[in-house]
Scaffold this active site. Structure first.
Site, PDB file in Angstrom:
ATOM      1  N   ASN A   1      -8.005   0.275   0.589  1.00 29.13           N
ATOM      2  CA  ASN A   1      -7.093  -0.049  -0.483  1.00 29.13           C
ATOM      3  C   ASN A   1      -7.499   1.760  -1.352  1.00 29.13           C
ATOM      4  OD1 ASN A   1      -5.788  -0.225  -3.255  1.00 29.13           O
ATOM      5  ND2 ASN A   1      -7.985  -0.485  -4.107  1.00 29.13           N
TER       6      ASN A   1
ATOM      7  N   TYR B   1      13.222  13.911   0.985  1.00 32.38           N
ATOM      8  CA  TYR B   1      12.048  13.641   0.462  1.00 32.38           C
ATOM      9  C   TYR B   1      12.449  12.693  -1.298  1.00 32.38           C
ATOM     10  CZ  TYR B   1       7.795  12.785  -1.294  1.00 32.38           C
ATOM     11  OH  TYR B   1       7.057  12.591  -2.322  1.00 32.38           O
TER      12      TYR B   1
END
Length: 179
Positions: free
Chosen positions: A40, A110
């Site tokens: 995480n 992108y």
């Protein structure tokens, strides 16, 4: 509760494979069982394309490749400590995009949400494959969306508001992942 647990801090830049390798070696070097690996960490919604130290698109490289490598490097330690668990923190934002296998580095195109979503989809697929490969060895894996957490992840977001509405504190999000 009232135990005497100790914590050891090991720095790791998930956007640099050399740092990930060093961190994994440090964890193994501690010689303690690795029962839980909670993946995480990451970056999100960077308005312009960035790259990691290894030249990977930063969101995909940090959010997925770093965790993928760390998990692979700690696989033997996890198996030795079984029962063990790998938890990949993904996001509901996985709905933004699946990884474009022909342009993982986003060199042709992108878009911040697409890149972030692709990295989170990859987290889910990775957890499924880790579970498939390692469950017989006592290592289970899962992924989760902890909720929308009020963190600095949103600092780059160009959207008018945070997707899904941030509604959880860091402690609440951590509780979901630990559970």
């Amino acid at each position: 509760m009232g135990g005497t647990a100790q914590a050891t801090v090991i720095q790791c830049d998930l956007g640099a494979t050399a740092s990930v390798r060093a961190a994994a070696a440090a964890v193994v070097g501690l010689g303690i069982p690795v029962h839980i690996l909670l993946n995480n960490a990451g970056i999100g919604f960077t308005p312009e394309r960035r790259v990691t130290a290894d030249g990977l698109e930063a969101q995909f490289g940090t959010n997925h490749v770093g965790h993928f490598l760390l998990t692979n490097l700690l696989t033997e330690a996890l198996k030795a400590a079984a029962p063990a668990r790998v938890v990949n923190v993904s996001s509901k934002a996985h709905m933004y995009a699946a990884p474009d296998l022909s342009d993982l580095n986003c060199e042709r195109s992108y878009e911040e949400n697409r890149s972030y979503g692709a990295s989170k989809t990859a987290n889910i697929l990775h957890a499924q494959e880790v579970h498939r490969r390692l469950s017989a060895d006592g290592v289970t894996a899962c992924s989760l969306h902890p909720g929308v957490i009020e963190t600095e992840l949103w600092r780059h977001n160009s959207l008018d508001n945070k997707p899904f509405g941030a509604n959880k504190t860091v402690a609440m999000g951590a509780a979901t992942s630990v559970y």
